[in-house]
Design a protein around this motif. Sequence first.
Motif, mmCIF file in Angstrom:
data_model
loop_
_atom_site.group_PDB
_atom_site.id
_atom_site.type_symbol
_atom_site.label_atom_id
_atom_site.label_comp_id
_atom_site.label_asym_id
_atom_site.label_seq_id
_atom_site.Cartn_x
_atom_site.Cartn_y
_atom_site.Cartn_z
ATOM 1 N N TYR A 185 45.316 40.616 33.241
ATOM 2 C CA TYR A 185 44.955 40.428 33.489
ATOM 3 C C TYR A 185 43.223 40.660 34.440
ATOM 4 O O TYR A 185 43.675 41.433 35.140
ATOM 5 C CB TYR A 185 45.870 41.128 35.092
ATOM 6 C CG TYR A 185 46.891 40.328 34.788
ATOM 7 C CD1 TYR A 185 47.012 38.502 35.166
ATOM 8 C CD2 TYR A 185 48.196 40.262 34.760
ATOM 9 C CE1 TYR A 185 48.174 37.565 35.206
ATOM 10 C CE2 TYR A 185 49.135 40.174 35.386
ATOM 11 C CZ TYR A 185 49.549 38.590 35.214
ATOM 12 O OH TYR A 185 50.665 37.868 34.784
ATOM 13 N N ILE A 186 42.774 41.617 32.351
ATOM 14 C CA ILE A 186 41.987 42.544 32.373
ATOM 15 C C ILE A 186 40.719 41.597 33.743
ATOM 16 O O ILE A 186 39.579 42.792 34.269
ATOM 17 C CB ILE A 186 41.725 43.095 31.127
ATOM 18 C CG1 ILE A 186 40.480 44.473 31.221
ATOM 19 C CG2 ILE A 186 41.027 42.165 30.543
ATOM 20 C CD1 ILE A 186 40.785 45.595 31.871
ATOM 21 N N GLY A 187 40.619 40.310 33.754
ATOM 22 C CA GLY A 187 39.623 40.190 34.227
ATOM 23 C C GLY A 187 39.087 40.642 35.235
ATOM 24 O O GLY A 187 37.954 40.707 35.306
ATOM 25 N N ARG A 188 40.102 40.233 37.185
ATOM 26 C CA ARG A 188 40.024 40.761 37.786
ATOM 27 C C ARG A 188 39.683 42.189 38.246
ATOM 28 O O ARG A 188 38.980 42.373 38.706
ATOM 29 C CB ARG A 188 41.001 40.530 38.250
ATOM 30 C CG ARG A 188 42.100 41.307 38.118
ATOM 31 C CD ARG A 188 43.780 40.325 38.704
ATOM 32 N NE ARG A 188 44.274 39.490 38.090
ATOM 33 C CZ ARG A 188 45.165 38.756 38.351
ATOM 34 N NH1 ARG A 188 46.108 39.079 39.402
ATOM 35 N NH2 ARG A 188 45.458 37.405 38.372
ATOM 36 N N SER A 189 39.672 43.295 36.954
ATOM 37 C CA SER A 189 39.951 44.059 36.877
ATOM 38 C C SER A 189 38.669 44.902 36.755
ATOM 39 O O SER A 189 37.781 45.507 37.263
ATOM 40 C CB SER A 189 40.517 45.285 36.647
ATOM 41 O OG SER A 189 42.110 44.788 36.758
ATOM 42 N N LEU A 190 37.411 43.928 35.901
ATOM 43 C CA LEU A 190 36.063 44.500 35.429
ATOM 44 C C LEU A 190 35.092 44.545 35.985
ATOM 45 O O LEU A 190 34.302 45.945 36.327
ATOM 46 C CB LEU A 190 35.797 43.190 34.348
ATOM 47 C CG LEU A 190 36.371 42.718 33.342
ATOM 48 C CD1 LEU A 190 35.912 42.398 32.722
ATOM 49 C CD2 LEU A 190 36.661 44.276 32.319
#
Length: 274
Positions: A185-190
């Motif tokens: 789910y890294i996308g939302r954290s970038l």
Amino acid sequence: MQYNSTYNIHNASLGLQTEIERLKVQALMGWDKEFRNLKWYGLENGMSVVELGSGPGFLTQQLVNSLPDSLITALEIEKTLLDKAQNMLNHIPEDRLRFVQSSIYETRLPDESFDFAIVRLLFLHLHNPMQAAQEIFRVLKPGGKLVIIDIDDGIFGAVNPDVQALPTVLKKIADHQATKGGNRYIGRSLPRLLTNAGYTDVDIDAVIQHSDIHGIEGFKLQFDINRFVGFFNNGLINQEEFDQLKSASEKISNSPDAYAMMTFVMAHGKKPEI
């Protein structure tokens, strides 16, 4: 060499050669759109560019071809992949392309030496993404830019025919990868990651790949049932979920009515000017 990553090509469920082919299709399928966005974020011919986690060199090849006056530095920790890239691109002169075997956490590259950095589908595997973002910050020139292209399984995409179990399976796989230090789910954290690492002008966008536009062949490899056999064998996914995935894999491979869509996140940050 310490990897500190959840990805190891030698453990790929498809086997080494098929996994390399999957990586090739994955890199090339959406290149036109990704390059369009990279240029929108400021990538220009003549810049000094570093690609981190360059793998077997398929994206590297596109960068070399698309930026004929740029020096491309391809950094990869895995020797098998680096050798593959070097063999494929051995006709490119050293003043246009150089390879570095090193970790994204400690690149050993000089301070403030690049105009633009690209990292594609690596941050989801990293145990310490902040350390990686800070290391890239170090090697960027003032005003230099970083673009991370990655995934977020919360906005994975869609397939037809519908696989009811797919969201559950994706969550199980994401949870499993999280126990090993990764983050699907890294996308939302970038955006927050880049801001906390010191970048400015932070932005996020998405690139969508659709089989009706990019061809079904690439999606066949993404949904190859052999990618899920290990998860079934270790009990991570159950028989009903596996059967649904197997049915979807067969239909994507054989049915003219099947299609698939995948979403990739692109995040941008800039190292402040002095």
